[in-house]
Design an enzyme around this catalytic site. Sequence first.
Site, PDB file in Angstrom:
ATOM      1  N   CYS A 149       0.870  -1.168   0.000  1.00  0.00           N
ATOM      2  CA  CYS A 149       0.000   0.000   0.000  1.00  0.00           C
ATOM      3  C   CYS A 149       0.906   1.217   0.000  1.00  0.00           C
ATOM      4  O   CYS A 149       2.122   1.087   0.131  1.00  0.00           O
ATOM      5  CB  CYS A 149      -0.889   0.034   1.240  1.00  0.00           C
ATOM      6  SG  CYS A 149      -2.537  -0.634   0.972  1.00  0.00           S
ATOM      7  N   CYS A 166      -4.089  -0.763  -2.663  1.00  0.00           N
ATOM      8  CA  CYS A 166      -4.694   0.558  -2.852  1.00  0.00           C
ATOM      9  C   CYS A 166      -4.377   1.040  -4.257  1.00  0.00           C
ATOM     10  O   CYS A 166      -3.343   0.693  -4.833  1.00  0.00           O
ATOM     11  CB  CYS A 166      -4.243   1.549  -1.790  1.00  0.00           C
ATOM     12  SG  CYS A 166      -2.513   2.028  -1.853  1.00  0.00           S
ATOM     13  N   CYS A 177       6.378  -0.371  -9.342  1.00  0.00           N
ATOM     14  CA  CYS A 177       6.695  -1.333  -8.284  1.00  0.00           C
ATOM     15  C   CYS A 177       8.184  -1.657  -8.337  1.00  0.00           C
ATOM     16  O   CYS A 177       8.750  -1.790  -9.421  1.00  0.00           O
ATOM     17  CB  CYS A 177       5.870  -2.601  -8.488  1.00  0.00           C
ATOM     18  SG  CYS A 177       5.975  -3.751  -7.112  1.00  0.00           S
TER      19      CYS A 177
END
Length: 162
Positions: free
Chosen positions: A12, A85, A93
Amino acid sequence: MRHDTSSILFLCTGNSARSIMAEAIANQRYGERLRVASAGSRPTGRVHPLALATLAGKGLVTDGLRSKGWQELAGERFDLVVTLCDDAAAEPCPSFPGDPPAAHWSLPDPPGAADPERTFDEVFDVLVDAIGLLAAGPAVALSDRAADGAALIRQRLQQKHR
């Protein structure tokens, strides 16, 4: 790690609510099948008090849970990375060894909700079910089980808002 244990990272933005709850649920309810960590792209440095209260109220241990950045996990191997989220899903990422598959479970932000306590409970309940799909076993690929979890979350949240 046992051969039939899957390693999962829940991400998140703040690592203060949803991902922390996912980590606690997975490790404490499904620890024989899953090894789970959580992190944030911009960690708050503290776990939200209502996340801790929700977990404790559902019988889970909250000792040792802490908000941390994903840099802390650099070099670790994961079988799956799951963002919880929409903000974290939109960010690049970090790469992890083995280039694990990624999944996105779009969950509401409990602290930002009109009724945070109720939303924490709802998110907890849907996480238990979705994580249960991940722990179900090797008959279906982990990434397919993650997709099933995302579908379950969408369905449950749509039912709540009808």
